[in-house]
Design a protein around this motif. Structure first.
Motif, PDB file in Angstrom:
ATOM      1  N   VAL A  41       0.843  -1.195   0.000  1.00 27.84           N
ATOM      2  CA  VAL A  41       0.000   0.000   0.000  1.00 27.84           C
ATOM      3  C   VAL A  41       0.877   1.243   0.000  1.00 27.84           C
ATOM      4  O   VAL A  41       1.742   1.407   0.862  1.00 27.84           O
ATOM      5  N   LEU A  42       0.660   2.120  -0.987  1.00 29.43           N
ATOM      6  CA  LEU A  42       1.382   3.392  -1.067  1.00 29.43           C
ATOM      7  C   LEU A  42       0.693   4.468  -0.235  1.00 29.43           C
ATOM      8  O   LEU A  42       1.352   5.333   0.338  1.00 29.43           O
ATOM      9  N   ALA A  43      -0.635   4.423  -0.211  1.00 29.91           N
ATOM     10  CA  ALA A  43      -1.419   5.457   0.467  1.00 29.91           C
ATOM     11  C   ALA A  43      -2.851   4.965   0.629  1.00 29.91           C
ATOM     12  O   ALA A  43      -3.201   3.882   0.142  1.00 29.91           O
ATOM     13  N   TYR A  44      -3.642   5.779   1.272  1.00 30.84           N
ATOM     14  CA  TYR A  44      -5.064   5.510   1.428  1.00 30.84           C
ATOM     15  C   TYR A  44      -5.850   6.734   0.972  1.00 30.84           C
ATOM     16  O   TYR A  44      -5.425   7.866   1.186  1.00 30.84           O
ATOM     17  N   HIS A  45      -6.994   6.482   0.364  1.00 34.55           N
ATOM     18  CA  HIS A  45      -7.947   7.550   0.073  1.00 34.55           C
ATOM     19  C   HIS A  45      -9.053   7.386   1.107  1.00 34.55           C
ATOM     20  O   HIS A  45      -9.818   6.420   1.066  1.00 34.55           O
ATOM     21  N   ASP A  94      -2.429   1.176  -4.335  1.00 32.96           N
ATOM     22  CA  ASP A  94      -1.268   0.287  -4.433  1.00 32.96           C
ATOM     23  C   ASP A  94      -0.420   0.475  -5.685  1.00 32.96           C
ATOM     24  O   ASP A  94       0.519  -0.282  -5.909  1.00 32.96           O
ATOM     25  N   THR A  95      -0.740   1.476  -6.516  1.00 36.97           N
ATOM     26  CA  THR A  95       0.107   1.768  -7.678  1.00 36.97           C
ATOM     27  C   THR A  95       0.295   3.280  -7.798  1.00 36.97           C
ATOM     28  O   THR A  95      -0.537   4.065  -7.315  1.00 36.97           O
ATOM     29  N   GLU A  96       1.374   3.681  -8.447  1.00 30.89           N
ATOM     30  CA  GLU A  96       1.641   5.102  -8.663  1.00 30.89           C
ATOM     31  C   GLU A  96       0.534   5.740  -9.505  1.00 30.89           C
ATOM     32  O   GLU A  96       0.118   6.877  -9.238  1.00 30.89           O
ATOM     33  N   ILE A 153      -5.212  11.576  -6.199  1.00 33.06           N
ATOM     34  CA  ILE A 153      -4.847  12.965  -5.888  1.00 33.06           C
ATOM     35  C   ILE A 153      -5.593  13.923  -6.806  1.00 33.06           C
ATOM     36  O   ILE A 153      -6.174  14.917  -6.354  1.00 33.06           O
ATOM     37  N   ARG A 154      -5.594  13.616  -8.083  1.00 31.35           N
ATOM     38  CA  ARG A 154      -6.308  14.463  -9.061  1.00 31.35           C
ATOM     39  C   ARG A 154      -7.795  14.537  -8.731  1.00 31.35           C
ATOM     40  O   ARG A 154      -8.406  15.605  -8.761  1.00 31.35           O
ATOM     41  N   TYR A 155      -8.385  13.385  -8.391  1.00 29.55           N
ATOM     42  CA  TYR A 155      -9.811  13.351  -8.044  1.00 29.55           C
ATOM     43  C   TYR A 155     -10.098  14.255  -6.840  1.00 29.55           C
ATOM     44  O   TYR A 155     -11.021  15.066  -6.860  1.00 29.55           O
TER      45      TYR A 155
END
Length: 158
Positions: free
Chosen positions: A3-7, A142-144, A151-153
């Motif tokens: 996991v890279l991040a969470y929304h 889980d992906t760039e 982020i754009r959303y």
């Protein structure tokens, strides 16, 4: 899965109830449920406070609190967008996303209460004590490419 991040997304109190015409989710069940006016009416009757629509000043308090909390925790805040009836965050944290969301909501609630003048120790139900709904949505990024899209959303499509 790495996991890279969470929304993380959550709504303000009383603005998206079970049965809502826009669809709704039930804890522990998959998928969006169809509108149910009777269920929504019942949920509205059980509310202990009025619904919360954040003002511009309150939105700023929430955004500043989220940024500050990330700095003191060493979390990386990729994006935040606080709307009048919901909050979106894309964040990299060192813990379970439920715990992170709970911390964000608790600190934002505290700062909103402070700003509203609810600074004295009072009974749990006295004054505004429900700023946000319970729970919220957590998406594992889980992906760039997914991270860039999230982020754009959050920054451009709210």
């Amino acid at each position: 899965m790495s996991v890279l991040a969470y929304h993380l997304t959550w709504t303000t109190y009383g603005t998206w109830l079970p049965g809502d015409a826009r669809g709704w989710v039930r804890w522990g069940e998959v998928g969006v449920k169809p509108p149910d006016a009777e269920r929504e009416r019942g949920a509205r009757q059980r509310m202990v406070e009025s619904a919360v629509a954040l003002t511009d000043d309150q939105r700023a308090v929430v955004e500043q609190t989220i940024g500050y909390h990330c700095r003191i925790r060493g979390w990386f805040l990729h994006a935040v967008n606080v709307r009048s009836n919901h909050v979106h965050i894309v964040v990299t944290v060192d813990r379970d996303p439920d715990e992170a969301m709970d911390q964000f909501k608790a600190w934002c609630s505290r700062k909103l209460s402070d700003a509203a003048g609810l600074v004295q120790t009072v009974a749990k139900k006295a004054g505004r004590r429900h700023w946000f709904t319970e729970g919220g949505n957590k998406e594992f990024i889980d992906t760039e490419e997914y991270l860039e899209n999230a982020i754009r959303y959050v920054l451009e499509r709210q």
